[in-house]
Design a protein around this motif. Structure first.
Motif, PDB file in Angstrom:
ATOM      1  N   TYR A  17      -5.224   8.009  -8.074  1.00 33.26           N
ATOM      2  CA  TYR A  17      -4.656   7.373  -6.878  1.00 33.26           C
ATOM      3  C   TYR A  17      -4.339   5.899  -7.158  1.00 33.26           C
ATOM      4  O   TYR A  17      -3.296   5.388  -6.766  1.00 33.26           O
ATOM      5  N   SER A  35       0.842  -1.198   0.000  1.00 33.15           N
ATOM      6  CA  SER A  35       0.000   0.000   0.000  1.00 33.15           C
ATOM      7  C   SER A  35       0.874   1.244   0.000  1.00 33.15           C
ATOM      8  O   SER A  35       2.051   1.198   0.387  1.00 33.15           O
ATOM      9  N   VAL A  36       0.281   2.334  -0.441  1.00 31.26           N
ATOM     10  CA  VAL A  36       0.934   3.639  -0.454  1.00 31.26           C
ATOM     11  C   VAL A  36      -0.035   4.635   0.184  1.00 31.26           C
ATOM     12  O   VAL A  36      -1.239   4.576  -0.079  1.00 31.26           O
ATOM     13  N   ALA A  57      -0.592   4.149  -7.148  1.00 32.65           N
ATOM     14  CA  ALA A  57      -0.269   2.958  -6.363  1.00 32.65           C
ATOM     15  C   ALA A  57       0.284   1.838  -7.250  1.00 32.65           C
ATOM     16  O   ALA A  57       1.206   1.117  -6.847  1.00 32.65           O
ATOM     17  N   ASP A 102      -4.769   4.778   2.614  1.00 30.55           N
ATOM     18  CA  ASP A 102      -3.802   3.847   2.047  1.00 30.55           C
ATOM     19  C   ASP A 102      -4.447   3.203   0.832  1.00 30.55           C
ATOM     20  O   ASP A 102      -5.595   2.763   0.898  1.00 30.55           O
ATOM     21  N   SER A 143       3.781   2.648  -7.999  1.00 31.92           N
ATOM     22  CA  SER A 143       4.551   2.504  -6.758  1.00 31.92           C
ATOM     23  C   SER A 143       4.876   1.042  -6.471  1.00 31.92           C
ATOM     24  O   SER A 143       5.984   0.727  -6.029  1.00 31.92           O
ATOM     25  N   GLU A 168      -4.147   0.152  -1.493  1.00 30.97           N
ATOM     26  CA  GLU A 168      -3.543  -1.184  -1.553  1.00 30.97           C
ATOM     27  C   GLU A 168      -3.568  -1.722  -2.977  1.00 30.97           C
ATOM     28  O   GLU A 168      -4.450  -1.375  -3.758  1.00 30.97           O
ATOM     29  N   CYS A 169      -2.599  -2.592  -3.269  1.00 31.08           N
ATOM     30  CA  CYS A 169      -2.521  -3.255  -4.579  1.00 31.08           C
ATOM     31  C   CYS A 169      -2.224  -4.734  -4.379  1.00 31.08           C
ATOM     32  O   CYS A 169      -1.282  -5.083  -3.667  1.00 31.08           O
ATOM     33  N   GLN A 229      -7.543  -3.341  -5.835  1.00 28.49           N
ATOM     34  CA  GLN A 229      -7.077  -2.236  -5.013  1.00 28.49           C
ATOM     35  C   GLN A 229      -8.180  -1.804  -4.059  1.00 28.49           C
ATOM     36  O   GLN A 229      -9.344  -1.735  -4.440  1.00 28.49           O
TER      37      GLN A 229
END
Length: 140
Positions: free
Chosen positions: A30, A6-7, A34, A76, A37, A78-79, A93
């Motif tokens: 967003y 997560s970012v 992610a 956050d 990232s 998430e991926c 996500q």
């Protein structure tokens, strides 16, 4: 089970609509942030993909909006990669406020495009495994 990648992102005021909610198009930004990232976390940079002659492509994206986000909210993103046989993969996500509230769920179908042939690669996992310093980030 290992925690998903997560970012953390904070909603900026200029990203909100006239009701003070996060603009619906920004959720896509967003999610995209992610995804890039997680590639970097796994050791894959954009120039690595270009040097290999491939590029990630989004084929389908679905967003479920569940709870509003407002300026100053932190969340956050998430991926999680999900692989199947063939040319495409899914990325699930979750956009979750720091208090645990799920604000949105994004499901994307993607692939890797051969930039010279302009066709999807038959098995994108091979390239992820080849280029990644840590393929486990991608569930490989």
């Amino acid at each position: 089970m290992e925690e998903p990648f997560s970012v953390r992102i904070e909603v900026r005021g200029y990203e909100t609509d006239t009701q003070g909610h996060l603009n619906q198009a920004v959720y896509l930004q967003y999610a995209e942030h992610a995804r890039w990232s997680i590639l970097r976390r796994g050791g894959i940079e954009q120039q690595d993909l270009l040097a290999r002659g491939v590029g990630p492509v989004a084929l389908e994206t679905n967003i479920r909006y569940l709870r509003e986000l407002r300026a100053g909210d932190e969340m956050d993103v998430e991926c999680v990669f999900e692989w199947s046989e063939g040319k495409v993969f899914r990325i699930r996500q979750t956009i979750r406020k720091t208090d645990g509230t799920v604000s949105a769920e994004v499901t994307a179908v993607g692939g890797l495009l051969d930039l010279s042939e302009r066709k999807l690669l038959k098995d994108p996992r091979e390239v992820f495994e080849e280029l990644a310093s840590d393929p486990s980030v991608f569930g490989l």
